[in-house]
Design an enzyme around this catalytic site. Structure first.
Site, PDB file in Angstrom:
ATOM      1  N   TYR A  56       0.870  -1.184   0.000  1.00  0.00           N
ATOM      2  CA  TYR A  56       0.000   0.000   0.000  1.00  0.00           C
ATOM      3  C   TYR A  56       0.906   1.233   0.000  1.00  0.00           C
ATOM      4  O   TYR A  56       1.550   1.537   0.998  1.00  0.00           O
ATOM      5  CB  TYR A  56      -0.897  -0.042   1.237  1.00  0.00           C
ATOM      6  CG  TYR A  56      -1.976   1.021   1.316  1.00  0.00           C
ATOM      7  CD1 TYR A  56      -2.130   2.006   0.340  1.00  0.00           C
ATOM      8  CD2 TYR A  56      -2.858   1.029   2.391  1.00  0.00           C
ATOM      9  CE1 TYR A  56      -3.130   2.960   0.433  1.00  0.00           C
ATOM     10  CE2 TYR A  56      -3.863   1.985   2.497  1.00  0.00           C
ATOM     11  CZ  TYR A  56      -3.987   2.947   1.517  1.00  0.00           C
ATOM     12  OH  TYR A  56      -4.970   3.899   1.619  1.00  0.00           O
ATOM     13  N   LYS A 101      -1.025  -1.041  -4.193  1.00  0.00           N
ATOM     14  CA  LYS A 101      -2.173  -0.147  -4.143  1.00  0.00           C
ATOM     15  C   LYS A 101      -1.625   1.255  -4.332  1.00  0.00           C
ATOM     16  O   LYS A 101      -1.000   1.823  -3.438  1.00  0.00           O
ATOM     17  CB  LYS A 101      -2.914  -0.279  -2.811  1.00  0.00           C
ATOM     18  CG  LYS A 101      -4.125   0.655  -2.692  1.00  0.00           C
ATOM     19  CD  LYS A 101      -4.810   0.520  -1.341  1.00  0.00           C
ATOM     20  CE  LYS A 101      -5.943   1.530  -1.203  1.00  0.00           C
ATOM     21  NZ  LYS A 101      -6.593   1.472   0.130  1.00  0.00           N
TER      22      LYS A 101
END
Length: 296
Positions: free
Chosen positions: A134, A162
């Site tokens: 992320y 992400k």
């Protein structure tokens, strides 16, 4: 693990007294499955992970996997300050039957590049589960740079990112540098269509929690090359998607879920439900969206 498609970062449902509301959670989960999402992400920012107990996180993970019964992959988010705690959750996720992990850099301590890469590698080496990094320097203050991703190439189970840098061109930089080595999933609702057009393979979505059909429709239309059709939905959706980029995104999206009939607005302290002019403003945005909701 197929890191392609729409992955809702689902909210955790509470009763008014703060206890877990699994009935409403499953109702929302059913709406996501019916709409055709491609995976479920637990324990992110929207899931209010920071105010859940260890036991509650385990219950949510176990019950989600049981409820879905193999229909969709379940990805558990790991956001920890200590490497040993992150490894604990990687082991626990594998033990409970999760399909993958979403992994943030170390929390609270501002780790440098060497420390962050070492942290990621330690978690990756501790589990067989596939991992999505992320990358959100705006909210979590650590940028995972291209050289850092290069250092992670030998971790075969680190498979996706992400992408939440807010820099659309970073999608192209990643593809130019690494080809298809890393799947790129947009993590910012207001940039989703743009990043999908630039080569992202998926969308880790927020407003999908309240509007699953519309979110999946945009993704599917883009996969079919029907850009104009997708754009019509996206233009309607944008005022709602902007609720995802506010510090109170949890309260805003939970209110949208409630108004859409597939959630409640209850949050856990220190968050509080919306009141006054702020509530009226957000309600009006959601109301307009519902009134002009496209037919899918």
């Amino acid at each position: 693990m197929n890191w392609k498609g729409v992955f809702p970062a689902v909210t955790t449902k509470f009763h008014q007294d703060g206890s877990l509301d699994m009935d409403m959670f499953f109702k929302n989960l059913e709406a996501q499955v019916k709409a055709g999402v491609h995976g479920i992400i637990l324990g992110g920012t929207l899931g209010e992970s920071s105010v859940l107990s260890l036991e509650e996180k385990m219950v949510l993970t176990k019950e989600t996997i049981k409820e879905l019964n193999g229909q969709l992959p379940v990805i558990l988010n790991i956001a920890e300050g200590a490497t040993q705690d992150a490894i604990f959750w990687a082991h626990k996720a594998e033990e409970l039957g999760a399909s993958g992990l979403m992994l943030l850099p170390p929390m609270r301590y501002a780790a440098d590049a060497r420390e962050t890469v070492t942290y990621f590698k330690a978690v990756a080496k501790s589990t067989r589960l596939p991992i999505m990094i992320y990358n959100n320097p705006v909210d979590y203050k650590t940028l995972v740079t291209l050289p850092m991703f290069e250092d992670l190439l030998d971790c075969e189970n680190i498979q996706a990112v992400k992408e939440s840098t807010r820099d659309i061109s970073n999608v192209t930089r990643m593809i130019n540098k690494f080809g298809d080595r890393y799947n790129i999933l947009c993590g910012v609702d207001t940039l989703a269509m743009e990043e999908l057009l630039m080569g992202a393979s998926g969308w880790v979505a927020g407003l999908v929690c309240a509007f699953p059909k519309e979110t999946v429709a945009i993704y599917n239309l883009l996969q079919e090359g029907k850009i104009e059709e997708a754009l019509k939905i996206y233009r309607w959706f944008l005022p709602l998607l902007e609720l995802d980029i506010h510090p109170k995104l949890v309260q805003y999206i939970k209110l949208a879920e409630q108004m859409a009939g597939i959630g409640t607005e209850y949050v856990r302290a220190p968050r509080l439900t919306l009141v006054g002019e702020e509530r009226i403003k957000v309600e009006n945005i959601i109301k307009r969206g519902l009134e002009h909701r496209p037919i899918i």
